[in-house]
Design an enzyme around this catalytic site. Structure first.
Site, PDB file in Angstrom:
ATOM      1  N   LYS A  41     100.501 -20.954   7.109  1.00 13.66           N
ATOM      2  CA  LYS A  41     100.475 -20.784   8.571  1.00 13.66           C
ATOM      3  C   LYS A  41     100.096 -22.062   9.317  1.00 13.66           C
ATOM      4  CE  LYS A  41      96.115 -18.417   8.377  1.00 13.66           C
ATOM      5  NZ  LYS A  41      95.331 -19.421   7.661  1.00 13.66           N
ATOM      6  N   LYS A  49     104.326 -23.505  -0.599  1.00 13.42           N
ATOM      7  CA  LYS A  49     103.774 -22.234  -0.100  1.00 13.42           C
ATOM      8  C   LYS A  49     104.159 -22.005   1.364  1.00 13.42           C
ATOM      9  CE  LYS A  49      99.541 -21.966   1.323  1.00 13.42           C
ATOM     10  NZ  LYS A  49      98.088 -22.044   1.481  1.00 13.42           N
ATOM     11  N   LYS A  52      95.377 -31.465   1.705  1.00  7.25           N
ATOM     12  CA  LYS A  52      95.169 -31.555   3.162  1.00  7.25           C
ATOM     13  C   LYS A  52      94.665 -32.929   3.579  1.00  7.25           C
ATOM     14  CE  LYS A  52      94.948 -26.741   4.138  1.00  7.25           C
ATOM     15  NZ  LYS A  52      94.176 -25.535   4.295  1.00  7.25           N
TER      16      LYS A  52
END
Ligand code: TYM
Length: 332
Positions: free
Chosen positions: A200, A197, A112
């Site tokens: 969301k 992956k 991230k």
């Protein structure tokens, strides 16, 4: 009775990955077999660039979807993390037990932070310390088991390490938790990029099935899933990630296993068609119940308020004990 704790972060609309990897077991198994708490971990949503109004909307939506997915407030505790101060209180103590090296080794942090930097943005300090807050979420409740998808296993491992270290240094205070992963669909992959992956927080994408997608949208996304260059239907996550992902999703929707299902299909087309229908049918009751609950926001609000009151009572004594054990003066 064992204690179970898990959570979902309101950084995007919930996906099929969240449902198959975690939420479905919470309602089908955990709330019946354990003293279980399920949390909208809204403080975690502030670790990346965020819009306050959107976080509020997504938090309400996540709470509504957890109830729509079958969590029953008579059987378990559903609440918002920010309503219970104990999470942040304990997080600070655990920051005094964790090391910066441990934080920098976390895979999700590395991924991230790289995305934020590539966008030209800065990385919030809270993104680095996020796993400590997650450890506090878990340890505050004397949690035995943490039902999560595979992407959270490293974070639960850190919570274990911090519990053991704290107990060794300051006396037995925390239960040492363990992650429980589903047998299939432990990491549902993006339909367009089956080596990543299904997340969301990613931008709206044709490879992500959202729990509130209309049936036609779900069919389209599954039918357009990227498959592999071979022709036969085989289960091999390394060599055939696209087809294997569909087989896992189909298996998770029913009760089959992906290897056995591979033998049933002769073409990618029929596998996609059956997978699309299975997902549509799996989500239909959740979507129906979600619609009903949206008409009664006061009910959802009430569940969160009651849940927070229960959670506070459960967390407070252990967090107070940790404050005393680490050397702070008792507050009168
Ligand atoms: P979050 O919000 O990303 O995801 C919620 C749950 O869904 C699982 N999951 C998946 N499972 C399979 N395939 C996927 N593609 C997929 N995507 C998500 C996650 O593993 C998770 O179980 N850090 C956590 C939230 C959290 C938490 C906690 C969880 C904060 N504190 C304490 C457990 C205990 C997170 O970001 O989950």
């Amino acid at each position: 009775m064992k204690r179970v704790f898990s959570g979902v972060k309101p950084t995007g609309h919930l996906t099929l990955g969240n449902y198959l990897g975690a939420m479905r077991r919470w309602s089908a198994v955990d709330q019946h077999e354990a003293d279980a708490l399920f949390c909208i971990v809204d403080l975690h949503a502030l670790t990346v660039d965020h819009d306050p109004g959107r976080v509020r909307r997504l938090s309400r939506q996540a709470a509504t979807l957890l109830l729509a997915a079958g969590l029953d407030p008579k059987l378990c505790t559903v609440f918002a993390q920010s309503h219970v101060d104990e999470h942040a209180r304990l997080s600070y103590l655990l920051e005094c037990v964790a090391t910066d090296g441990e934080m920098r080794r976390m895979i999700q942090y590395k991924e991230k932070a790289a995305v934020e930097r590539a966008r030209g943005g800065s990385v919030r300090l809270s993104l680095l310390t996020y796993p400590v807050l997650m450890a506090a979420d878990i340890l505050a409740y004397g949690t035995d088991e943490v039902p999560v998808g595979d992407d959270q296993a490293q974070h639960v491992e850190l919570a274990r390490d911090l519990a053991v270290r704290f107990n060794q240094r300051y006396g037995h205070t925390f239960v040492v938790p363990r992650a429980t992963l589903p047998k299939v669909a432990t990491r549902v992959m993006n339909l367009q990029e089956p080596t990543s992956k299904m997340g969301k927080s990613d931008d709206v994408g044709p490879g992500i099935v959202y729990l509130l997608d209309e049936p036609e949208v779900i069919r389209k996304k599954v039918m357009r899933a990227v498959t592999d260059s071979g022709r036969d239907v085989a289960y091999d996550r390394e060599a055939r990630p696209g087809v294997s992902n569909l087989l896992e999703i189909l298996a998770a929707c029913g009760s089959g296993n992906p290897e056995a299902l591979a033998g049933v299909y002769e073409s990618y087309g029929s596998l996609k068609k059956d997978t699309a229908e299975a997902v549509v049918e799996l989500l239909r009751p959740v979507q129906q119940r979600h619609k009903e609950l949206c008409a009664d926001p006061a009910y959802v609000e009430g569940v969160l308020q009651e849940g927070a009151a229960k959670a506070r009572e459960m967390a407070r004594p252990r967090v107070d004990a940790a404050y005393r054990a680490i050397g702070l003066l008792p507050a009168m």
